[in-house]
Scaffold this active site. Structure first.
Site, PDB file in Angstrom:
ATOM      1  N   ASN A  40       0.784  -1.237   0.000  1.00 22.31           N
ATOM      2  CA  ASN A  40       0.000   0.000   0.000  1.00 22.31           C
ATOM      3  C   ASN A  40       0.818   1.291   0.000  1.00 22.31           C
ATOM      4  O   ASN A  40       0.355   2.302  -0.503  1.00 22.31           O
ATOM      5  CB  ASN A  40      -1.057  -0.020   1.120  1.00 22.31           C
ATOM      6  CG  ASN A  40      -0.463  -0.065   2.500  1.00 22.31           C
ATOM      7  OD1 ASN A  40       0.680  -0.495   2.684  1.00 22.31           O
ATOM      8  ND2 ASN A  40      -1.216   0.374   3.487  1.00 22.31           N
ATOM      9  N   GLU A  84       4.754  -4.508  12.001  1.00 22.15           N
ATOM     10  CA  GLU A  84       3.797  -3.392  11.847  1.00 22.15           C
ATOM     11  C   GLU A  84       2.590  -3.978  11.151  1.00 22.15           C
ATOM     12  O   GLU A  84       2.629  -4.256   9.944  1.00 22.15           O
ATOM     13  CB  GLU A  84       4.427  -2.276  10.998  1.00 22.15           C
ATOM     14  CG  GLU A  84       5.661  -1.630  11.605  1.00 22.15           C
ATOM     15  CD  GLU A  84       5.331  -0.591  12.679  1.00 22.15           C
ATOM     16  OE1 GLU A  84       4.145  -0.226  12.823  1.00 22.15           O
ATOM     17  OE2 GLU A  84       6.258  -0.162  13.379  1.00 22.15           O
ATOM     18  N   CYS A  88      -3.302   1.342   6.822  1.00 25.85           N
ATOM     19  CA  CYS A  88      -3.487   0.571   8.061  1.00 25.85           C
ATOM     20  C   CYS A  88      -4.168   1.390   9.156  1.00 25.85           C
ATOM     21  O   CYS A  88      -4.837   0.831  10.012  1.00 25.85           O
ATOM     22  CB  CYS A  88      -2.160   0.024   8.536  1.00 25.85           C
ATOM     23  SG  CYS A  88      -0.931   1.290   8.713  1.00 25.85           S
TER      24      CYS A  88
END
Ligand code: NAD
Ligand SMILES: O=C[C@H](O)CS(=O)(=O)O
Length: 479
Positions: A155, A251, A285
């Site tokens: 992303n 992450e 996210c």
């Protein structure tokens, strides 16, 4: 047709006997590049070479030289902003204005890393604080770890790669870099940019391959000192279980809440939360997924939010006017639409949006939702946001914390006491006050609690995680 392959010790591996996979533009399905996929043998060569280069190059490279290379890379990226932004838009389907923003942030990440490379401080320990410790001196140095395995998602293919590569180099490590196979072109351009900036061959080795074939083998390789991973929760869990005693930074995902109290500025909050929920089709996210609104302002908030969402322009990501482009592929767009249908079956209402056309899902606001719906309980990673009323501060905190995730939240109120009280009680890695959960700067500590991850990025904090403390004690001769 652009052909790209792994880069190991400075050489791109694009021989014809490798498996070929194409990268398609998710908007119009145009073929953007052909990938020559890495094999297990490439992985072995990459790690062995990075291990050697750690000892022969990085261990002896002074901090000022590492800083110069990083600064040069930043300068080169300034010149190539448009090339990188265009390729991100083509490989990821990201609207061009957001791709440019990603490149601008990437330049800053390189500059932060360049500045910090010259400033990795140690410590002097007061040894005489311990009984019997007189006439001793204690020093703590920070040393690089060796080979860092960097595994990145689709992303933010440039900036999230640099959040691993730049601190790793600043600290004096070498890197084996496995970018997402969905968006590997900007990653390949980035490795070439570092070559141009003067980074010796093999200090970053690039593997263009799948997670199953080369990602997992990188995680278990005994010459790799640390895995720095950004991606989904299932893959992150698998890495945690298979990495052995390596250091690991993870992450992972989120279903970020934003809380609006009755004194919030509705005009400002609705404008920001349109970006916060729908930028890059929600494939962020920390995208605003759950918006909790005090019942006094619920109706006026929802009305303004729907109107501003309706004004978004969908279309070709390469067009300057586009706000909403495609999702990464049709499978993901179908999955997101199914989650909307599942919620509707359970009693939710679509306030706006909810239509899929190929890879494009229209920006969708849901109401009348509950915690049994996937769009609330899981990470939606799509242009879908839910607006939920609350009565009391206690309720808003309780709803927000009712999640397996805890990455970032936004709190909107003019009452600073309430803002700080709520921030203290939110189970999050980060809380923004009067700012959307989706906002991130590249110099603050960033990472999650609960199942949102382990460890912190943000250049300074990633450098800490990519170095090891070494203690050196000296007994001073008293003669
Ligand atoms: N917390 C953060 O900073 C952050 C930032 C961006 C994205 N994300 C998360 O990433 C996800 C979306 O990205 P994605 O779809 O690219 O994620 P993903 O987990 O599918 O893939 C990420 C990377 O892991 C690799 N991989 C896959 N299987 C592997 C395995 N078994 N071993 C090692 N590597 C493997 C992939 O090839 C890719 O390079 C979302 O869940 C999002 O929340 C988190
Ligand atoms: O997708 C999640 C990213 O961490 C967002 S950002 O690139 O750091 O802003």
């Amino acid at each position: 047709m652009m052909k790209i392959g792994s880069i190991i010790n400075g050489q791109e591996r694009i021989e014809d006997n490798r498996e070929i996979v194409a990268v398609h533009n998710p908007f119009n399905n145009e073929k953007v590049a052909e990938l020559k996929l890495a094999t297990k043998k490439d992985l072995e060569d990459a790690v062995t070479n990075s291990f050697e280069k750690f000892h022969s190059e990085m261990k002896v490279m002074p901090a000022h030289q590492r800083a110069d290379i990083l600064r040069k890379a930043a300068d080169l990226l300034v010149d190539k902003t448009e090339d990188f932004a265009t390729i991100i838009s083509k490989e990821a389907g990201k609207p061009i204005k957001y791709s440019r923003g990603e490149v601008e942030r990437s330049i800053q990440v390189l500059r932060f890393a360049s500045e910090l490379a010259k400033n990795i401080p140690g410590e002097m320990i007061p040894m005489d604080a311990a009984i019997g410790g007189e006439h001793r001196m204690g020093l703590v140095k920070r040393e690089p770890l060796g080979v860092v395995g960097a595994i990145t998602p689709f992303n933010f293919p440039l900036n999230l790669s640099l959040h691993k590569l730049a601190p790793a180099l600043a600290a004096g490590n070498t890197v084996v870099f496995k970018p997402a196979e969905k968006t590997p072109i900007s990653a390949c351009m980035l490795v070439k940019l570092f070559q141009e900036a003067g980074l010796p061959d093999g200090v970053i080795n690039l593997l263009i391959g799948t997670g199953e074939e080369v990602g997992s083998a990188l995680v278990t390789h005994d010459k790799v000192a640390k895995i720095s991973f950004t991606g989904s929760l299932p893959v992150g869990k698998n890495i945690r279980e298979t990495a052995g005693l390596k250091k690991v930074t993870l992450e992972l995902g989120s279903n970020s809440p934003n809380l609006l109290f009755e004194d919030a500025n509705i005009d400002y909050a609705t404008t920001e939360l349109v970006k916060g929920a729908f930028a890059f089709s929600g494939q962020v996210c920390i995208s605003a997924q759950r918006i909790y609104v005090h019942k006094e302002i619920y109706d006026s908030f929802l009305e303004a939010y729907i109107q501003k969402t309706k004004a978004l322009r969908m279309g070709d990501p390469i067009s300057e006017e586009t706000d909403i482009g495609p999702m990464i592929n049709e499978e993901e767009a179908k999955r997101a639409k199914e989650w909307i249908d599942d919620a509707v079956d359970k009693g939710a209402r679509i306030a706006v949006g909810g239509e899929r056309n190929g890879t494009i899902l229209s920006p969708t606001i849901m109401t009348d939702v509950d915690e049994n719906m996937k769009i609330i309980a899981e990470e939606v990673f799509a242009p879908i946001v839910s607006v939920i009323p609350f009565n009391t501060e206690e309720e808003a905190i309780e709803y927000s914390n009712d999640s397996i995730y805890g990455l970032q939240a936004g709190v909107f109120t003019r009452d600073i006491n309430r803002a700080l009280r709520v921030a203290d009680r939110l189970e999050m890695g980060g809380v923004w006050i009067n700012e959307i959960s989706t906002y991130r700067q590249d110099n603050h500590p960033y990472g999650g609690v609960k199942q949102s991850g382990v460890g912190r990025e943000g250049v300074k904090y990633a450098i800490e995680d990519m170095t090891e403390m070494k203690f050196i004690g000296i007994k001073i001769d008293q003669n």
